[in-house]
Design a protein around this motif. Structure first.
Motif, PDB file in Angstrom:
ATOM      1  N   ILE A 296      37.337  64.936  63.687  1.00  0.00           N
ATOM      2  CA  ILE A 296      36.101  64.391  64.281  1.00  0.00           C
ATOM      3  C   ILE A 296      35.491  63.354  63.343  1.00  0.00           C
ATOM      4  N   LYS A 297      35.436  63.649  62.071  1.00  0.00           N
ATOM      5  CA  LYS A 297      34.873  62.693  61.110  1.00  0.00           C
ATOM      6  C   LYS A 297      35.719  61.419  61.061  1.00  0.00           C
ATOM      7  N   ILE A 298      37.031  61.557  61.134  1.00  0.00           N
ATOM      8  CA  ILE A 298      37.914  60.385  61.144  1.00  0.00           C
ATOM      9  C   ILE A 298      37.680  59.569  62.419  1.00  0.00           C
ATOM     10  N   ILE A 299      37.533  60.256  63.549  1.00  0.00           N
ATOM     11  CA  ILE A 299      37.256  59.574  64.820  1.00  0.00           C
ATOM     12  C   ILE A 299      35.900  58.875  64.760  1.00  0.00           C
ATOM     13  N   VAL A 300      34.900  59.520  64.159  1.00  0.00           N
ATOM     14  CA  VAL A 300      33.577  58.900  64.017  1.00  0.00           C
ATOM     15  C   VAL A 300      33.688  57.612  63.207  1.00  0.00           C
ATOM     16  N   ASP A 301      34.379  57.654  62.084  1.00  0.00           N
ATOM     17  CA  ASP A 301      34.530  56.450  61.259  1.00  0.00           C
ATOM     18  C   ASP A 301      35.227  55.343  62.046  1.00  0.00           C
ATOM     19  N   TRP A 302      36.283  55.706  62.770  1.00  0.00           N
ATOM     20  CA  TRP A 302      36.995  54.740  63.614  1.00  0.00           C
ATOM     21  C   TRP A 302      36.062  54.193  64.696  1.00  0.00           C
TER      22      TRP A 302
ATOM     23  N   LYS B 142      33.472  51.509  63.589  1.00  0.00           N
ATOM     24  CA  LYS B 142      34.077  50.178  63.457  1.00  0.00           C
ATOM     25  C   LYS B 142      34.398  49.604  64.838  1.00  0.00           C
ATOM     26  N   PHE B 143      34.977  50.415  65.704  1.00  0.00           N
ATOM     27  CA  PHE B 143      35.328  49.975  67.055  1.00  0.00           C
ATOM     28  C   PHE B 143      34.081  49.508  67.808  1.00  0.00           C
ATOM     29  N   ALA B 144      33.017  50.302  67.729  1.00  0.00           N
ATOM     30  CA  ALA B 144      31.772  49.967  68.435  1.00  0.00           C
ATOM     31  C   ALA B 144      31.166  48.671  67.893  1.00  0.00           C
ATOM     32  N   LYS B 145      31.173  48.498  66.592  1.00  0.00           N
ATOM     33  CA  LYS B 145      30.663  47.246  66.005  1.00  0.00           C
ATOM     34  C   LYS B 145      31.462  46.054  66.511  1.00  0.00           C
ATOM     35  N   ASP B 146      32.793  46.196  66.525  1.00  0.00           N
ATOM     36  CA  ASP B 146      33.657  45.106  66.995  1.00  0.00           C
ATOM     37  C   ASP B 146      33.408  44.768  68.467  1.00  0.00           C
ATOM     38  N   GLN B 147      32.945  45.751  69.231  1.00  0.00           N
ATOM     39  CA  GLN B 147      32.686  45.569  70.658  1.00  0.00           C
ATOM     40  C   GLN B 147      31.201  45.281  70.948  1.00  0.00           C
ATOM     41  N   ASN B 148      30.394  45.115  69.893  1.00  0.00           N
ATOM     42  CA  ASN B 148      28.950  44.869  70.031  1.00  0.00           C
ATOM     43  C   ASN B 148      28.230  45.975  70.800  1.00  0.00           C
ATOM     44  N   LYS B 149      28.601  47.206  70.511  1.00  0.00           N
ATOM     45  CA  LYS B 149      27.956  48.366  71.135  1.00  0.00           C
ATOM     46  C   LYS B 149      26.877  48.905  70.196  1.00  0.00           C
ATOM     47  N   GLU B 150      25.842  49.482  70.777  1.00  0.00           N
ATOM     48  CA  GLU B 150      24.730  50.017  69.987  1.00  0.00           C
ATOM     49  C   GLU B 150      24.853  51.509  69.707  1.00  0.00           C
ATOM     50  N   PHE B 151      25.627  52.220  70.553  1.00  0.00           N
ATOM     51  CA  PHE B 151      25.722  53.671  70.414  1.00  0.00           C
ATOM     52  C   PHE B 151      27.155  54.150  70.599  1.00  0.00           C
ATOM     53  N   ILE B 152      27.440  55.260  69.943  1.00  0.00           N
ATOM     54  CA  ILE B 152      28.635  56.053  70.206  1.00  0.00           C
ATOM     55  C   ILE B 152      28.099  57.347  70.788  1.00  0.00           C
TER      56      ILE B 152
ATOM     57  N   CYS C  45      25.736  69.410  76.548  1.00  0.00           N
ATOM     58  CA  CYS C  45      25.158  69.007  75.276  1.00  0.00           C
ATOM     59  C   CYS C  45      25.422  67.517  75.084  1.00  0.00           C
ATOM     60  N   PHE C  46      24.422  66.805  74.603  1.00  0.00           N
ATOM     61  CA  PHE C  46      24.515  65.354  74.421  1.00  0.00           C
ATOM     62  C   PHE C  46      24.395  64.996  72.945  1.00  0.00           C
ATOM     63  N   PHE C  47      25.261  64.063  72.514  1.00  0.00           N
ATOM     64  CA  PHE C  47      25.321  63.625  71.118  1.00  0.00           C
ATOM     65  C   PHE C  47      25.405  62.112  71.084  1.00  0.00           C
ATOM     66  N   GLU C  48      24.810  61.507  70.037  1.00  0.00           N
ATOM     67  CA  GLU C  48      24.987  60.068  69.854  1.00  0.00           C
ATOM     68  C   GLU C  48      24.862  59.684  68.395  1.00  0.00           C
ATOM     69  N   ILE C  49      25.432  58.519  68.112  1.00  0.00           N
ATOM     70  CA  ILE C  49      25.301  57.866  66.814  1.00  0.00           C
ATOM     71  C   ILE C  49      24.782  56.468  67.092  1.00  0.00           C
ATOM     72  N   LYS C  50      23.727  56.089  66.429  1.00  0.00           N
ATOM     73  CA  LYS C  50      23.223  54.709  66.515  1.00  0.00           C
ATOM     74  C   LYS C  50      24.086  53.869  65.578  1.00  0.00           C
ATOM     75  N   VAL C  51      24.687  52.824  66.130  1.00  0.00           N
ATOM     76  CA  VAL C  51      25.545  51.945  65.332  1.00  0.00           C
ATOM     77  C   VAL C  51      24.655  50.954  64.610  1.00  0.00           C
TER      78      VAL C  51
ATOM     79  N   GLY D 171      28.133  63.351  61.804  1.00  0.00           N
ATOM     80  CA  GLY D 171      27.332  62.138  61.949  1.00  0.00           C
ATOM     81  C   GLY D 171      26.614  61.964  63.265  1.00  0.00           C
ATOM     82  N   PHE D 172      26.892  62.813  64.240  1.00  0.00           N
ATOM     83  CA  PHE D 172      26.202  62.708  65.529  1.00  0.00           C
ATOM     84  C   PHE D 172      24.809  63.313  65.447  1.00  0.00           C
ATOM     85  N   THR D 173      23.896  62.763  66.200  1.00  0.00           N
ATOM     86  CA  THR D 173      22.593  63.371  66.427  1.00  0.00           C
ATOM     87  C   THR D 173      22.701  64.185  67.705  1.00  0.00           C
ATOM     88  N   PHE D 174      22.276  65.433  67.643  1.00  0.00           N
ATOM     89  CA  PHE D 174      22.263  66.292  68.830  1.00  0.00           C
ATOM     90  C   PHE D 174      20.998  65.962  69.612  1.00  0.00           C
TER      91      PHE D 174
END
Length: 170
Positions: A100-106, A109-119, A163-169, A138-141
């Motif tokens: 999960i932590k590896i996926i979060v790190d990926w 970067k992916f979201a930044k490259d796609q100009n996304k604000e949230f994961i 349950c809902f989770f997000e990360i602000k990019v 790294g997710f906020t519940f």
């Protein structure tokens, strides 16, 4: 270790990992586990480069899918520029590696490259260990709720608390 798009020839392994994940869920969380997913859905995700795999020594260690919108689950919040992670399944031979932590790190970067604000990510049922694990990674519940309209969603959403989770990019 390498993260890359899944290919058409990976589809049987993807479904094997989904089945193993469902079996694991059945023992750990019997009131809510994944159904058999639609092969057309997964084939479309692969063709659209939205299904990913983490390889270790050329073996698929973990898989997941993404989408750029998820209005059935995220409802009004879907308008925010986001990527939505779905169906993370780990090969049992590789459990315990904190993918999960590896996926979060990926995903950051992916979201930044796609100009996304949230994961964003969701999970069905209230599983405190899983909530804690996702927040540690790294997710906020954001909390829980029942979905208003589950028509067209997989069966595990039908009566579940989500349950809902997000990360602000940043």
């Amino acid at each position: 270790m390498e993260i890359t798009n899944s290919k058409k020839e990976d589809i049987p392994e993807i479904f094997r990992l989904y089945e193993l994940a469902s079996d694991f869920q059945r023992t750990k969380f019997p009131e809510n586990q994944w159904p058999r997913f639609d092969e057309e859905l997964v084939s479309r995700e692969v063709a659209e480069n939205r299904q990913f795999k983490l390889l270790i020594d050329n073996k698929i260690a973990c898989i997941w899918a993404i989408t750029n919108s998820d209005p059935e689950i995220w409802e009004d919040d879907d308008k925010d520029p986001s990527i939505y992670i779905h169906r993370i399944a780990t090969n049992p031979d590789f459990r315990g590696n904190n993918f999960i932590k590896i996926i979060v790190d990926w995903a950051i970067k992916f979201a930044k490259d796609q100009n996304k604000e949230f994961i964003r990510m969701d999970t069905c049922g209230i599983n405190e260990r899983l909530i804690n694990h996702y927040t540690t990674c790294g997710f906020t519940f954001l909390g829980t709720k029942r979905l208003k309209d589950t028509d067209g969603l997989p069966s595990h959403y039908q009566k579940a608390v989500v349950c809902f989770f997000e990360i602000k990019v940043e």
